[in-house]
Structure formats: structure tokens, C-alpha cells
Design an enzyme around this catalytic site. Sequence first.
Site, PDB file in Angstrom:
ATOM      1  NE  ARG A  17      -0.853   1.570   3.585  1.00 38.25           N
ATOM      2  CZ  ARG A  17       0.415   2.180   3.647  1.00 38.25           C
ATOM      3  NH1 ARG A  17       1.569   2.400   3.834  1.00 38.25           N
ATOM      4  NH2 ARG A  17       0.244   4.154   3.711  1.00 38.25           N
ATOM      5  N   GLY A  18       0.196   2.444   0.078  1.00 40.30           N
ATOM      6  CA  GLY A  18       1.002   3.951  -0.607  1.00 40.30           C
ATOM      7  C   GLY A  18       1.830   3.707  -1.769  1.00 40.30           C
ATOM      8  CB  ALA A  19       0.476   6.783  -3.305  1.00 41.34           C
ATOM      9  NE  ARG A  56      -6.016   1.430  -1.923  1.00 39.41           N
ATOM     10  CZ  ARG A  56      -5.924   1.591  -1.515  1.00 39.41           C
ATOM     11  NH1 ARG A  56      -3.869   1.110  -0.909  1.00 39.41           N
ATOM     12  NH2 ARG A  56      -6.175   2.398  -0.550  1.00 39.41           N
ATOM     13  CB  CYS A 120      -1.731   8.009   6.486  1.00 34.70           C
ATOM     14  SG  CYS A 120      -1.795   6.955   5.250  1.00 34.70           S
ATOM     15  CG  ASP A 189      -3.420   8.396  -2.064  1.00 38.85           C
ATOM     16  OD1 ASP A 189      -2.416   8.311  -1.202  1.00 38.85           O
ATOM     17  OD2 ASP A 189      -3.034   6.844  -3.058  1.00 38.85           O
ATOM     18  CG  ASN A 199      -2.092  12.232   1.440  1.00 37.27           C
ATOM     19  OD1 ASN A 199      -1.712  11.146   0.548  1.00 37.27           O
ATOM     20  ND2 ASN A 199      -2.262  12.287   3.348  1.00 37.27           N
ATOM     21  CE  LYS A 200      -4.694   6.006   4.114  1.00 34.38           C
ATOM     22  NZ  LYS A 200      -6.495   5.310   2.511  1.00 34.38           N
ATOM     23  CE  LYS A 225       3.141   9.275  -4.865  1.00 34.70           C
ATOM     24  NZ  LYS A 225       3.981   9.531  -3.535  1.00 34.70           N
TER      25      LYS A 225
HETATM   26  C1  RUB Z   1      -1.573   5.517   1.528  1.00 33.09           C
HETATM   27  C2  RUB Z   1      -1.699   7.520   1.438  1.00 33.09           C
HETATM   28  C3  RUB Z   1      -0.580   7.784   1.935  1.00 33.09           C
HETATM   29  C4  RUB Z   1       0.003   8.433   0.178  1.00 33.09           C
HETATM   30  C5  RUB Z   1       1.380   8.883   0.141  1.00 33.09           C
HETATM   31  O1  RUB Z   1      -2.844   4.923   1.423  1.00 33.09           O
HETATM   32  O2  RUB Z   1      -2.442   8.199   1.632  1.00 33.09           O
HETATM   33  O3  RUB Z   1      -0.267   9.008   2.118  1.00 33.09           O
HETATM   34  O4  RUB Z   1      -0.607   6.940  -0.701  1.00 33.09           O
HETATM   35  O5  RUB Z   1       2.356   7.667   0.571  1.00 33.09           O
HETATM   36  P1  RUB Z   1      -3.094   3.746   1.536  1.00 33.09           P
HETATM   37  P2  RUB Z   1       3.933   7.507   0.040  1.00 33.09           P
HETATM   38  O6  RUB Z   1      -2.699   2.981   2.976  1.00 33.09           O
HETATM   39  O7  RUB Z   1      -4.861   3.265   1.362  1.00 33.09           O
HETATM   40  O8  RUB Z   1      -2.554   2.852   0.158  1.00 33.09           O
HETATM   41  O9  RUB Z   1       4.641   9.219   0.140  1.00 33.09           O
HETATM   42  O10 RUB Z   1       4.265   5.951   0.602  1.00 33.09           O
HETATM   43  O11 RUB Z   1       3.629   7.480  -2.015  1.00 33.09           O
END
Ligand code: RUB
Length: 313
Positions: A17-19, A56, A120, A189, A199-200, A225
Site C-alpha cells: 500500500r501507499g501510492a 486501486r 497516514c 496519492d 490523500n488519505k 503523483k
Molecule cells: C496511503 C496514503 C499515503 C499516500 C502517499 O494510503 O494515503 O499518504 O499514498 O504515500 P493507503 P507515499 O494506505 O490506503 O494506500 O508517499 O508512500 O507514496
Amino acid sequence: MRIVEDCARKIERMEIRGAGRIARFAVEALKKYALEIRGDFDGKMREASMRLLNTRPTAVSLYNAINYVMGYHGESEEEKRESLIKRADEFIRWVDTARERIGEIGSKRLKDGSTVLTHCNSSSALAVIKKAFDEGKEIKVFATESRPRYQGHITARELAEYGIDVTLIVDSAVRYFMKEIDVVVVGADTITVNGALINKIGTSQIALSAKEARVPFIVAAETYKFSPKTLLGELVVIEEREGSEVAGKDLLSNPKIHVRNPAFDVTPRDYIDLIVTEIGAIPPEMSYLIIRDHLQYKEFGKEEISLNTKHYD
Ligand code: RUB
């Protein structure tokens, strides 16, 4: 297709998870798949891309990553494979170097003795915080728990392991603590052409509270992003997840109770002071230029619309 299917399920179940991470993971899967397949290269790669894209809907990083890799060239299957692998490696390098650069640029905004609030679990936001700490600054962090999936617990653990002082709070305590916060740093995101941040869920409430208290609100976001699709009018789809992430069976089975569970929300650009990207810190109003100069819009299987594409190298 097993490699791709496994990857898609891991993203859907949020094991990955995480973008940024989902984009990198999908690219790795496409690379492995390209090495495995024989015959109908274009058709098979397109099918794999569609499967991964549909995991997603909100993080445009996934779209930009797949789009980048699928921009391969070549006449023979072998040439195409080689080109795809090269592009996949380039994208992976892009992810890794961008985060480091964001850390370096963003950390300049955190003064010695700062208390930072984050929401998040964003690897880019944490890169900024960790870099400031590495530079010898005294940094304290407030991490929201980020219901319903509690990604804030990951953040708290990660920062504590790094040696950073971290206080975990419930999401609804943000305004209560805002007077103790010097700066808010969150990830992204998606960023739209008009500079809005997706974002979250809960990010926009934090931004509102920060603005009220005149606390700077900074977004740490790689250029991938930013959403080229929004330039052509497309709205960002906000993922709504199962009610079971929020409530138990007793509540869910009550016909009078509805449970809604959006995973992301939109923060308008007026609430954002700065977006830290790997190519510099920009005001949200400059999002259009990032999209115009660094990204490409393409719909798989449909007409291709190319903007001024610059490949990353
Ligand atoms: C994760 C989220 C993060 C962004 C950025 O949501 O909202 O703030 O994705 O993350 P989820 P990064 O847990 O639902 O995927 O900086 O790691 O890309």
C-alpha cells in the site's frame, strides 16, 4: 499471468500500500511478466496493465508508472522486451532517487526543535522528517492513527525505530493538538491540474485545522503523483472500501444503519503552502507545469493523447 495476478491481489488487499510503493511493485510485476511471456507481447502486456490499473482507483502513481513502462518501443518481440525492461528499471530508479531528493529539499523547511504532524503512512513525508533528523535537528512528530486501517501505527513504529520522538493521536485530536504543531507534512496519492491534493481520508480536515492555526501545510509528492488525466477534465475517483473495515457485523446487519468508508479525500489548493517534489518545492498553482513538462496522458486501447513528454533520465 500468475505474477501479475499475485501482484494485483496484494495491492487490492493492501498488503502492498501507499501510492509510491504500489507503483513500484506494479512495475516490478510487469517487468517479471515481460521476461516470462512468449508471443503476442503487446496484447499480453496490455492485458496485464489493465489488471494492475484496476486494483486501486485513486493513486495516479499507478497509472503514471504503468504508462511509463508501456511506452516501450521496438520491432521484434525481443526489442520490445528489452525496451520495456529498460523503462521499468528507469521508473524504479525514479521512485528511489525522487524520495531521497524530496527528503533533501523538504528537510530545509523543518527547523531545529520543530514539532511535525503527519497523517497516514507516506514514505515521501517520512523521508522529509528522517532527513531533518539525520541533519542533527531535534524533531518531534505527532502521528495520527489514520482510521480505519491504522497506517499511523506503521508510521509511529517506523519513526520510533529511526530514533525519532513520536506521539500517536486519534484522528479527531488533530485540532486539539494543533497549537503544539510547527508544520504539517503529508504525502499524496494524486495531485490535480488545479493543485488539489488527494490523500488519505482526514487529510482535508487536518489542512483546515492547520490553516485556522496558521500552521504551514506541506505536501511531499514525487512528480509521478501529478495527474495528467485531470488536465483533460477527468475527475479523480475516490476509492470507497468495505464497511467491514469500519464497523462490526452487528452494526452492518442493522438495516437502519448505513456505513460509508471513503479511503481518500480532497484538499483544495488554498490550504496547501508548498508541494515538495524531486525537482523542487513548488506552490500548488504550478501543478499544471509539472503535468505539461513531465508526464504523459494515454488511455490503453484507445486513442493516444500525448502531451509534451519528457522521459526521466
Ligand atoms: C496511503 C496514503 C499515503 C499516500 C502517499 O494510503 O494515503 O499518504 O499514498 O504515500 P493507503 P507515499 O494506505 O490506503 O494506500 O508517499 O508512500 O507514496
